[in-house]
Design a protein around this motif. Structure first.
Motif, PDB file in Angstrom:
ATOM      1  N   ARG A  58       0.791  -1.327   0.036  1.00 33.59           N
ATOM      2  CA  ARG A  58       0.023  -0.062   0.037  1.00 33.59           C
ATOM      3  C   ARG A  58       0.850   1.324   0.043  1.00 33.59           C
ATOM      4  O   ARG A  58       0.202   2.169  -0.182  1.00 33.59           O
ATOM      5  N   GLU A  59       1.991   1.180   0.286  1.00 34.26           N
ATOM      6  CA  GLU A  59       3.039   2.498   0.322  1.00 34.26           C
ATOM      7  C   GLU A  59       3.619   2.678  -0.809  1.00 34.26           C
ATOM      8  O   GLU A  59       4.447   1.919  -1.661  1.00 34.26           O
ATOM      9  N   LEU A  60       2.927   3.800  -1.690  1.00 33.12           N
ATOM     10  CA  LEU A  60       3.313   4.027  -2.934  1.00 33.12           C
ATOM     11  C   LEU A  60       3.936   5.574  -2.833  1.00 33.12           C
ATOM     12  O   LEU A  60       3.572   6.536  -2.466  1.00 33.12           O
ATOM     13  N   THR A  61       4.956   5.480  -3.933  1.00 36.84           N
ATOM     14  CA  THR A  61       5.619   6.914  -4.120  1.00 36.84           C
ATOM     15  C   THR A  61       6.007   7.183  -5.628  1.00 36.84           C
ATOM     16  O   THR A  61       5.738   6.171  -6.355  1.00 36.84           O
ATOM     17  N   GLY A  62       6.816   8.180  -6.031  1.00 34.31           N
ATOM     18  CA  GLY A  62       7.092   8.271  -7.322  1.00 34.31           C
ATOM     19  C   GLY A  62       6.080   8.967  -8.247  1.00 34.31           C
ATOM     20  O   GLY A  62       5.365   9.895  -7.874  1.00 34.31           O
ATOM     21  N   ASP A  83       2.383   8.834  -1.039  1.00 36.07           N
ATOM     22  CA  ASP A  83       3.516   9.867  -0.707  1.00 36.07           C
ATOM     23  C   ASP A  83       2.782  11.099  -1.006  1.00 36.07           C
ATOM     24  O   ASP A  83       2.274  11.161  -2.106  1.00 36.07           O
ATOM     25  N   PRO A  84       2.467  12.135  -0.095  1.00 37.75           N
ATOM     26  CA  PRO A  84       1.934  13.382  -0.605  1.00 37.75           C
ATOM     27  C   PRO A  84       2.512  14.075  -1.665  1.00 37.75           C
ATOM     28  O   PRO A  84       1.977  15.018  -1.985  1.00 37.75           O
ATOM     29  N   ALA A  85       3.978  13.773  -1.747  1.00 33.68           N
ATOM     30  CA  ALA A  85       4.598  14.512  -3.082  1.00 33.68           C
ATOM     31  C   ALA A  85       4.686  13.786  -4.256  1.00 33.68           C
ATOM     32  O   ALA A  85       5.186  14.427  -4.942  1.00 33.68           O
ATOM     33  N   ALA A  86       3.827  12.653  -4.309  1.00 41.38           N
ATOM     34  CA  ALA A  86       3.784  12.129  -5.325  1.00 41.38           C
ATOM     35  C   ALA A  86       3.281  12.631  -6.556  1.00 41.38           C
ATOM     36  O   ALA A  86       2.086  13.378  -6.451  1.00 41.38           O
ATOM     37  N   GLY A 107      -4.457  19.208  -7.289  1.00 38.07           N
ATOM     38  CA  GLY A 107      -3.901  20.363  -7.939  1.00 38.07           C
ATOM     39  C   GLY A 107      -3.065  19.935  -9.135  1.00 38.07           C
ATOM     40  O   GLY A 107      -3.157  19.064  -9.988  1.00 38.07           O
ATOM     41  N   GLY A 108      -1.606  20.786  -9.137  1.00 37.61           N
ATOM     42  CA  GLY A 108      -0.995  20.717 -10.156  1.00 37.61           C
ATOM     43  C   GLY A 108      -0.092  19.247 -10.027  1.00 37.61           C
ATOM     44  O   GLY A 108       0.708  19.101 -11.346  1.00 37.61           O
ATOM     45  N   ARG A 109      -0.207  18.475  -9.297  1.00 38.72           N
ATOM     46  CA  ARG A 109       0.542  17.332  -8.966  1.00 38.72           C
ATOM     47  C   ARG A 109      -0.386  15.993  -9.805  1.00 38.72           C
ATOM     48  O   ARG A 109       0.087  15.099  -9.892  1.00 38.72           O
ATOM     49  N   PHE A 110      -1.563  16.420 -10.265  1.00 36.97           N
ATOM     50  CA  PHE A 110      -2.306  15.626 -10.854  1.00 36.97           C
ATOM     51  C   PHE A 110      -2.109  15.758 -12.282  1.00 36.97           C
ATOM     52  O   PHE A 110      -2.339  16.828 -13.179  1.00 36.97           O
ATOM     53  N   VAL A 111      -1.906  14.484 -13.219  1.00 39.31           N
ATOM     54  CA  VAL A 111      -1.943  14.579 -14.743  1.00 39.31           C
ATOM     55  C   VAL A 111      -2.983  13.430 -15.387  1.00 39.31           C
ATOM     56  O   VAL A 111      -2.663  12.449 -15.099  1.00 39.31           O
ATOM     57  N   PRO A 148       7.079  19.676 -15.027  1.00 33.75           N
ATOM     58  CA  PRO A 148       8.162  18.426 -14.865  1.00 33.75           C
ATOM     59  C   PRO A 148       7.140  17.177 -14.161  1.00 33.75           C
ATOM     60  O   PRO A 148       7.493  16.027 -14.361  1.00 33.75           O
ATOM     61  N   ARG A 149       5.958  17.451 -13.714  1.00 35.51           N
ATOM     62  CA  ARG A 149       5.285  15.962 -13.321  1.00 35.51           C
ATOM     63  C   ARG A 149       4.380  15.707 -14.558  1.00 35.51           C
ATOM     64  O   ARG A 149       4.204  14.339 -14.701  1.00 35.51           O
TER      65      ARG A 149
END
Length: 303
Positions: A58-62, A83-86, A107-111, A148-149
């Motif tokens: 369940r631990e997902l990053t990147g 990860d909140p920064a993912a 917001g901007g971190r969703f593509v 960048p994302r």
């Protein structure tokens, strides 16, 4: 303005939902040498993914990819520890509603993304690591999308073997209504009408009927959610089909044949990492095939 983006090591990819699309993506990325983690509520899907080299957690990053049905998209992250920064992207077949729900929250971190592939089959048993090879993968570049994302999501699609088409959510939904959503409705109508014609008609059905109705073999709940989630553009595209059917049949046949048999060439291009330039590439019918330091390489159609 062109923004230089520094080269960085490829981050891990986390896939939420390990059915046909999510499982196939995870398998393709493992084959490409990417670190892949994944989660699914179905123990059998988790077991199948683990057998293909996916770290089940369940631990997902990147880059976190949401590969769940459209009705579950807004709550897909509830069951995982992302990860909140993912960077978060998705594989949904409609982009407007997902942008309004997931995009509004992240917001901007969703593509937003949508690979144009898949079959009428579903579930982890339909996993195919070659599914994305050569496919077009629409990737949304909205005014608030962080470039960048977007590039990180594009790298995932490219690593799976796809070609990336930069679009906005609205452009995507208008386009796929014509080439995906209406064809599902037409396939349903053709199958239903043939059923009314009786058992003899069905007994004589061959290649043209099989090809024309293949997609309606998909899960009805999936098709209903897809066309319902894109109701406005789908209705407009269906109206265009109705108008075509009113043409004299020789004209209709000739016009359709011309479109279907036209095979434009390709001209290689190099595009700067700039939102307007990338969207212009997509609007011409072109695609990105490779990421470079300050550019992307790709192609545009050439008559």
């Amino acid at each position: 303005m062109t923004l230089p983006v520094p080269t960085m090591a490829a981050p891990p990819v986390g896939v939420v939902g390990l059915g046909q699309l999510g499982g196939s993506l995870a398998a393709a990325l493992v084959a490409a040498g990417r670190e892949v983690r994944g989660w699914d509520v179905d123990p059998a899907a988790r077991e199948a993914a683990a057998a293909r080299g996916v770290t089940v957690t369940r631990e997902l990053t990147g880059v976190v990819v949401l590969a769940v049905p459209l009705p579950a998209m807004a709550t897909a992250l509830d069951g995982v520890a992302a990860d909140p920064a993912a960077t978060v992207t998705d594989l949904g077949s409609v982009k407007g509603p997902v942008l309004a729900s997931v995009g509004a929250a992240l917001g901007g971190r969703f593509v937003g993304g949508h690979p144009m592939c898949g079959t009428e089959r579903s579930g982890h048993d339909a996993t195919d690591p070659t599914l994305f090879r050569g496919a077009r993968w629409a990737l949304c570049l909205e005014p608030g999308t962080e470039l960048p994302r977007w590039l990180r999501a594009a790298e995932v699609a490219l690593a799976a073997g796809a070609e990336v088409v930069p679009v906005t959510a609205a452009e995507h939904d208008d386009a796929v209504a014509a080439v995906s959503h209406v064809p599902h409705l037409l396939a349903a109508a053709l199958a239903a009408a043939a059923g009314e014609a009786g058992p003899l008609a069905l007994a004589l059905a061959a290649g043209s009927f099989r090809d024309g109705t293949r997609v309606i073999g998909s899960d009805p709940a999936f098709v209903t959610a897809m066309v319902g989630g894109n109701a406005g553009p789908t209705a407009a595209a269906l109206d265009r089909v109705r108008a075509q059917l009113e043409r004299p049949w020789p004209e209709l046949v000739a016009a359709g044949h011309a479109v279907r048999t036209t095979a434009p060439g390709r001209r290689a291009v190099r595009v700067p990492l700039d939102r307007a330039a990338l969207l212009a590439l997509g609007r011409t019918g072109g695609a990105v095939t490779r990421r470079l330091a300050a550019f992307v390489e790709g192609w545009v159609p050439q008559a």
